[in-house]
Scaffold this motif. Structure first.
Motif, PDB file in Angstrom:
ATOM      1  N   ALA A  99       0.428  -0.651   0.002  1.00 23.57           N
ATOM      2  CA  ALA A  99       0.186  -0.039  -0.173  1.00 23.57           C
ATOM      3  C   ALA A  99       0.732   1.687   0.140  1.00 23.57           C
ATOM      4  O   ALA A  99       0.717   2.145  -0.283  1.00 23.57           O
ATOM      5  N   THR A 100       2.074   0.877   0.927  1.00 24.17           N
ATOM      6  CA  THR A 100       2.635   2.672   0.748  1.00 24.17           C
ATOM      7  C   THR A 100       3.637   2.377   0.065  1.00 24.17           C
ATOM      8  O   THR A 100       3.694   3.834  -0.649  1.00 24.17           O
ATOM      9  N   GLU A 101       4.175   1.693  -1.207  1.00 25.36           N
ATOM     10  CA  GLU A 101       4.795   1.654  -2.330  1.00 25.36           C
ATOM     11  C   GLU A 101       3.686   2.361  -3.204  1.00 25.36           C
ATOM     12  O   GLU A 101       3.847   3.269  -3.992  1.00 25.36           O
ATOM     13  N   ILE A 102       2.773   1.719  -4.113  1.00 22.18           N
ATOM     14  CA  ILE A 102       1.037   2.803  -4.116  1.00 22.18           C
ATOM     15  C   ILE A 102       0.643   3.780  -3.531  1.00 22.18           C
ATOM     16  O   ILE A 102       1.358   4.265  -5.312  1.00 22.18           O
ATOM     17  N   ALA A 103       1.089   4.151  -2.421  1.00 25.45           N
ATOM     18  CA  ALA A 103       0.623   4.888  -2.661  1.00 25.45           C
ATOM     19  C   ALA A 103       1.522   6.977  -2.982  1.00 25.45           C
ATOM     20  O   ALA A 103       1.458   7.695  -3.187  1.00 25.45           O
ATOM     21  N   ALA A 104       3.195   5.874  -3.073  1.00 27.48           N
ATOM     22  CA  ALA A 104       4.230   6.918  -3.189  1.00 27.48           C
ATOM     23  C   ALA A 104       3.977   7.487  -4.961  1.00 27.48           C
ATOM     24  O   ALA A 104       3.959   8.336  -5.497  1.00 27.48           O
ATOM     25  N   ALA A 144      -3.354   7.950   6.930  1.00 28.51           N
ATOM     26  CA  ALA A 144      -2.986   8.537   5.947  1.00 28.51           C
ATOM     27  C   ALA A 144      -1.990   8.121   4.507  1.00 28.51           C
ATOM     28  O   ALA A 144      -2.856   8.690   3.257  1.00 28.51           O
ATOM     29  N   ILE A 145      -1.147   7.369   5.297  1.00 30.96           N
ATOM     30  CA  ILE A 145      -0.674   7.184   3.674  1.00 30.96           C
ATOM     31  C   ILE A 145      -1.255   6.215   3.387  1.00 30.96           C
ATOM     32  O   ILE A 145      -1.619   5.980   2.145  1.00 30.96           O
ATOM     33  N   TYR A 146      -1.931   4.782   3.216  1.00 26.03           N
ATOM     34  CA  TYR A 146      -2.652   3.573   3.081  1.00 26.03           C
ATOM     35  C   TYR A 146      -3.729   3.508   2.402  1.00 26.03           C
ATOM     36  O   TYR A 146      -3.931   3.482   0.997  1.00 26.03           O
ATOM     37  N   ARG A 147      -4.423   5.076   2.642  1.00 22.95           N
ATOM     38  CA  ARG A 147      -5.782   5.437   1.350  1.00 22.95           C
ATOM     39  C   ARG A 147      -5.599   6.138   0.369  1.00 22.95           C
ATOM     40  O   ARG A 147      -6.256   6.407  -0.530  1.00 22.95           O
ATOM     41  N   SER A 148      -4.026   6.844   0.936  1.00 21.17           N
ATOM     42  CA  SER A 148      -3.568   7.654  -0.199  1.00 21.17           C
ATOM     43  C   SER A 148      -3.357   6.307  -1.521  1.00 21.17           C
ATOM     44  O   SER A 148      -2.795   7.006  -2.482  1.00 21.17           O
ATOM     45  N   SER A 149      -3.149   4.743  -1.147  1.00 21.35           N
ATOM     46  CA  SER A 149      -3.305   4.339  -2.130  1.00 21.35           C
ATOM     47  C   SER A 149      -4.530   4.321  -3.576  1.00 21.35           C
ATOM     48  O   SER A 149      -3.798   4.146  -4.528  1.00 21.35           O
ATOM     49  N   ARG A 150      -5.480   4.974  -2.828  1.00 24.23           N
ATOM     50  CA  ARG A 150      -6.709   4.254  -3.604  1.00 24.23           C
ATOM     51  C   ARG A 150      -7.340   3.113  -3.664  1.00 24.23           C
ATOM     52  O   ARG A 150      -7.773   2.903  -4.560  1.00 24.23           O
ATOM     53  N   SER A 151      -6.863   2.191  -2.747  1.00 25.62           N
ATOM     54  CA  SER A 151      -7.243   0.664  -2.798  1.00 25.62           C
ATOM     55  C   SER A 151      -7.842  -0.106  -1.763  1.00 25.62           C
ATOM     56  O   SER A 151      -7.586  -0.451  -0.072  1.00 25.62           O
TER      57      SER A 151
END
Length: 234
Positions: A99-104, A144-151
């Motif tokens: 999730a963090t990698e996607i969020a980036a 907040a980071i995980y939600r920003s992955s849009r998953s």
């Protein structure tokens, strides 16, 4: 039995949902001891409700593997073990790292600002504050980071893992609280700063690496606490 963190349910939500969400949040933030028995009668008194919504909330949490249910309807917070801790953390590393990698790649500038604000509040509370407030702010930072992955799927799966991680959060809070009281607790995680910087650079690999390090660093501490707990009860 209870520490006053539970209160009457607001009329703006159904009574059943209110009981469920308050209990769920209490479990996630480590408000209950590993192995603690939660009785319907005691919880109904705390919530100022009848037994029915409490019974339903406990059933829902049992279905999520957050509680172990007894035949009489009472529930027990799962006990801790190194094996269970490692199992949960293995899944956390996989899902939260992804999730963090996607969020980036997907995070927006205003979301990075929100993540930084959560980090700053977490540090401020860590320096001199309530351990449960600190843990809640840490959760705000992570999600907040995980939600920003849009998953949506990843966020839901991660949330369920944090729920099962609750007994370990209790151990962590019991360990940290005395340090916070004496000012000896380290007020921030270097990994948090590294994660934010990697998100800013849109470096998914680095963001994932530091998130994993943040998870496993706490895991190593908790492994020692679990061994200490086993020695005391053995």
């Amino acid at each position: 039995m209870l520490d006053g963190s539970l209160g009457p349910v607001s009329s703006r939500v159904t009574i059943g949902d209110g009981v469920y969400f308050q209990l769920r949040n209490a479990l996630i933030t480590g408000r209950f001891d590993p192995g603690q028995v939660l009785t319907i009668a005691a919880l109904a008194k705390s919530f100022q409700t009848s037994h029915m919504p409490v019974r339903e909330a406990l059933r829902r949490l049992g279905a999520e593997n957050a509680l172990e249910m007894a035949s009489n309807g009472s529930a027990c917070v799962p006990k801790v073990s190194v094996e269970r801790l490692d199992d949960i953390c293995r899944a956390r590393v996989a899902l939260e790292g992804l999730a963090t990698e996607i969020a980036a790649a997907t995070v927006r500038p205003e979301e990075i600002a929100a993540v930084k604000a959560h980090m700053a509040e977490h540090e401020a509370i860590s320096a001199s504050g309530n351990v449960y407030d600190m843990l809640l702010k840490n959760r705000d930072f992570h999600f907040a980071i995980y939600r920003s992955s849009r998953s949506e799927v990843l966020v839901q799966l991660i949330d369920s893992l944090w729920l099962r991680y609750g007994p370990y959060m209790r151990m962590l809070s019991s360990y940290i609280a005395p340090q916070m009281a004496t000012g000896l607790h380290e007020p921030f995680s270097n990994h948090h700063h590294a994660i934010v910087e990697a998100l800013r650079r849109r470096d998914g690999a680095a963001a994932r690496e530091h998130m994993i390090a943040d998870i496993t660093g706490t895991q190593m501490l908790l492994r020692e606490l679990c061994r200490g707990e086993a020695t005391q009860t053995g």
